[in-house]
Design a protein around this motif. Structure first.
Motif, short mmCIF file in Angstrom:
data_model
loop_
_atom_site.label_atom_id
_atom_site.label_comp_id
_atom_site.label_asym_id
_atom_site.label_seq_id
_atom_site.Cartn_x
_atom_site.Cartn_y
_atom_site.Cartn_z
N GLU A 266 0.81 -1.22 0.00
CA GLU A 266 0.00 0.00 0.00
C GLU A 266 0.84 1.27 0.00
O GLU A 266 0.47 2.27 -0.63
CB GLU A 266 -0.93 0.01 1.22
CG GLU A 266 -1.93 -1.12 1.24
CD GLU A 266 -2.86 -1.11 0.03
OE1 GLU A 266 -3.15 0.00 -0.48
OE2 GLU A 266 -3.30 -2.19 -0.39
N ALA A 267 1.97 1.27 0.71
CA ALA A 267 2.74 2.51 0.88
C ALA A 267 3.94 2.61 -0.03
O ALA A 267 4.57 3.67 -0.08
CB ALA A 267 3.21 2.62 2.34
N ASN A 268 4.27 1.54 -0.77
CA ASN A 268 5.39 1.63 -1.70
C ASN A 268 5.11 2.68 -2.76
O ASN A 268 4.04 2.72 -3.36
CB ASN A 268 5.62 0.25 -2.34
CG ASN A 268 6.78 0.26 -3.30
OD1 ASN A 268 6.61 0.56 -4.48
ND2 ASN A 268 7.96 -0.05 -2.81
N ASP A 269 6.08 3.56 -3.00
CA ASP A 269 5.84 4.69 -3.90
C ASP A 269 5.62 4.26 -5.34
O ASP A 269 4.81 4.86 -6.05
CB ASP A 269 7.04 5.65 -3.84
CG ASP A 269 7.13 6.35 -2.49
OD1 ASP A 269 6.12 6.92 -2.07
OD2 ASP A 269 8.20 6.32 -1.87
N ALA A 270 6.32 3.22 -5.79
CA ALA A 270 6.10 2.74 -7.15
C ALA A 270 4.68 2.18 -7.30
O ALA A 270 4.02 2.38 -8.33
CB ALA A 270 7.13 1.67 -7.49
N VAL A 271 4.18 1.48 -6.27
CA VAL A 271 2.81 0.98 -6.30
C VAL A 271 1.81 2.14 -6.33
O VAL A 271 0.84 2.13 -7.10
CB VAL A 271 2.55 0.07 -5.09
CG1 VAL A 271 1.08 -0.30 -4.99
CG2 VAL A 271 3.41 -1.19 -5.20
N ALA A 275 -0.95 3.03 -9.18
CA ALA A 275 -2.36 3.19 -8.84
C ALA A 275 -2.90 4.52 -9.37
O ALA A 275 -4.01 4.58 -9.92
CB ALA A 275 -2.55 3.11 -7.32
N ALA A 276 -2.13 5.58 -9.23
CA ALA A 276 -2.55 6.87 -9.78
C ALA A 276 -2.61 6.83 -11.30
O ALA A 276 -3.52 7.41 -11.92
CB ALA A 276 -1.58 7.97 -9.33
N LYS A 277 -1.68 6.13 -11.93
CA LYS A 277 -1.70 5.99 -13.39
C LYS A 277 -2.96 5.26 -13.84
O LYS A 277 -3.59 5.66 -14.84
CB LYS A 277 -0.45 5.24 -13.85
CG LYS A 277 -0.41 4.98 -15.34
CD LYS A 277 0.81 4.15 -15.72
CE LYS A 277 0.80 3.81 -17.21
NZ LYS A 277 1.97 2.96 -17.58
N ALA A 278 -3.32 4.19 -13.14
CA ALA A 278 -4.53 3.44 -13.51
C ALA A 278 -5.78 4.32 -13.36
O ALA A 278 -6.67 4.30 -14.22
CB ALA A 278 -4.65 2.19 -12.63
N ARG A 348 -3.49 -4.28 -14.48
CA ARG A 348 -2.75 -5.54 -14.32
C ARG A 348 -1.33 -5.26 -13.82
O ARG A 348 -0.79 -6.01 -12.99
CB ARG A 348 -2.70 -6.26 -15.67
CG ARG A 348 -1.99 -7.62 -15.60
CD ARG A 348 -2.73 -8.55 -14.65
NE ARG A 348 -2.06 -9.83 -14.52
CZ ARG A 348 -1.05 -10.10 -13.71
NH1 ARG A 348 -0.58 -9.13 -12.90
NH2 ARG A 348 -0.52 -11.30 -13.64
N GLU A 349 -0.70 -4.21 -14.32
CA GLU A 349 0.63 -3.84 -13.83
C GLU A 349 0.58 -3.46 -12.35
O GLU A 349 1.51 -3.76 -11.60
CB GLU A 349 1.18 -2.67 -14.65
CG GLU A 349 1.56 -3.04 -16.08
CD GLU A 349 2.01 -1.83 -16.87
OE1 GLU A 349 1.82 -0.69 -16.37
OE2 GLU A 349 2.53 -2.00 -17.99
N LEU A 350 -0.51 -2.81 -11.94
CA LEU A 350 -0.65 -2.44 -10.53
C LEU A 350 -0.74 -3.69 -9.66
O LEU A 350 -0.11 -3.76 -8.59
CB LEU A 350 -1.89 -1.57 -10.36
CG LEU A 350 -2.29 -1.22 -8.92
CD1 LEU A 350 -1.17 -0.45 -8.23
CD2 LEU A 350 -3.58 -0.41 -8.90
#
Length: 455
Positions: A266-271, A275-278, A348-350
């Protein structure tokens, strides 16, 4: 962080005249490194995209004007007019034909201008979704920048701790040199009394020369490590760098393995960036689906044309109407379907990123715990090696052992001390890498839980 604040962060340790702590080094890397500057520029560009997406909410003012020159004066050509024949008493006149006439409508040279104010009254929520997508893009860019900065901070922590490890290796060499010199004195005394052979003294001299060679190799390695750390901090490579003498083990972590997995997903910046990109792609797809709908537009305009043949040279107009593109050959549908496919791929990448972040955090946590266990073992081994050297030295003084036994025991002690420092700083570096994966603020963490200097 703005450039002024970054400069202040860089100047604080120098102004205070204190060694650069790990938290300060991480904060400098987050303020002045290449990744930090790139993150700030990327975020500024994303905010400009958001400003562009907000522009349709404002009316559009357009002014056109200038001097027009025509090759011929415009005019209207009348048709021929036939009058008659006319009957006048007993006489009848022949038909009278009026030839075509040209009636000018304006001059060849004239000044003119037009001022119009156009406003998009309603587009069925299309611009709302475009703006929402731009805002998610700003958030995603910020998270991605944070991920790059944290990765750089993790690398900076590794460089910082590697430099401390080199300093610890130098102290091990100093201890080894002192022990060998003490042994050389003892050997010289025994040699003078005919107890030991000259070869004992030569072996001790060779061991001391090896220590001197290792010391020179450490000089080169430490100089290169200092330059690498300066570059990671965004400073000149040759800038002076003052570090603390030594640090104890890393501070305790408040999470277990399960908590690290949950926090990373949840807190990983890449994740969070994915999530914002999706979400941005979902909003973009929704906006493209609404391209099939009409839009309501309004326009107020004022026009002036220099024309002596017009009754009113100034003209004011107000328009409110509907604009609807009925058919475009399937282009809008194709764009919407393409955006929907990109959105599905981002989701799917998320999912994959969350799985990898959780697995990576757990692997880093296990590596950190293993490094702690190895550091504890190395510390116990160092204490045992110290006791072993004391015993071997006493037995050598009594003539029970050879000098090679003493040199071997001293070498084991040096290796154990070296391993103790190396395992400790490896655990420290593993912890910093884990904190970066968890999306933690590394400088704040090490400021809240500083590692005390080694006594």
């Amino acid at each position: 962080m703005n450039p002024g604040a970054a400069l202040l962060v860089l100047a604080l340790p120098a102004l205070a005249g204190e060694p650069l702590t790990l938290a300060q080094a991480l904060r400098q890397a987050g303020a002045a490194s290449l990744s930090a500057e790139a993150a700030r520029l990327s975020l500024a560009a994303a905010r400009e995209d958001e400003a562009r997406a907000r522009s349709p909410y404002w009316p559009e003012l357009q002014v056109q004007g200038g001097y027009r020159l025509l090759d011929q004066r415009p005019g209207l050509l009348s048709q021929p007019i036939s009058l008659g024949p006319l009957q006048i008493g007993p006489f009848q006149t022949p038909p009278l034909v009026v030839p075509p006439q040209v009636f000018p409508t304006e001059d060849r040279r004239a000044w003119q201008y037009r001022v119009s104010l156009q406003y998009l009254v309603w587009d069925f929520g299309r611009r709302d979704r475009v703006l929402a997508a731009a805002r998610e893009g700003v958030a995603g860019t910020g998270f991605q920048g944070d991920a790059e900065v944290r990765r750089t901070q993790g690398e900076t922590a590794a460089r910082y701790l590697a430099l401390l490890d080199l300093q610890a290796q130098r102290r091990v060499l100093r201890q080894r040199q002192a022990a060998l010199e003490s042994h050389r004195t003892a050997v010289q005394a025994l040699f003078e009394h005919g107890v030991v052979a000259r070869n004992d003294r030569l072996r001790t001299e060779v061991a001391l020369r090896r220590v001197a060679d290792a010391d020179r190799a450490l000089d080169a390695a430490e100089a290169s490590a200092r330059e690498a750390l300066n570059v990671a901090l965004g400073r000149a490579a040759t800038e002076p760098l003052d570090l603390p003498g030594e640090l104890a083990g890393p501070p305790d972590l408040p999470w277990d393995e399960a908590a690290c997995r949950a926090k990373a997903t949840e807190a990983n910046d890449a994740v969070r960036a994915l999530a914002a990109k999706a979400r941005a792609l979902d909003q973009r797809t929704s906006a493209l689906r609404r391209d099939r709908l009409p839009v309501v537009v309004a326009e107020a305009s004022h026009t002036y044309a220099q024309n002596p043949y017009l009754a009113h040279e100034h003209e004011n107009a107000l328009f409110l109407g509907l604009s609807w593109k009925i058919f475009d050959g399937g282009g809008r549908t194709a764009r919407a379907d393409q955006a929907e496919a990109e959105s599905a791929r981002a989701r799917r990448e998320l999912l994959e990123a969350r799985r990898q972040a959780g697995a990576g955090a757990v692997a880093a946590f296990r590596a950190y715990r293993q490094a702690l266990r190895e550091a504890a073992t190395a510390e116990t081994n160092a204490r045992a090696a110290e006791e072993n050297l004391r015993i071997v030295t006493d037995q050598y003084a009594e003539g029970l052992l050879r000098t090679t036994d003493v040199l071997d025991a001293e070498s084991v002690l040096a290796e154990s001390r070296s391993a103790q420092a190396e395992r400790r700083y490896r655990a420290f570096a593993q912890q910093a890498a884990l904190l970066a994966l968890l999306g933690e603020d590394l400088p704040a963490f090490y400021e809240r839980k500083p590692s005390a200097p080694e006594p």
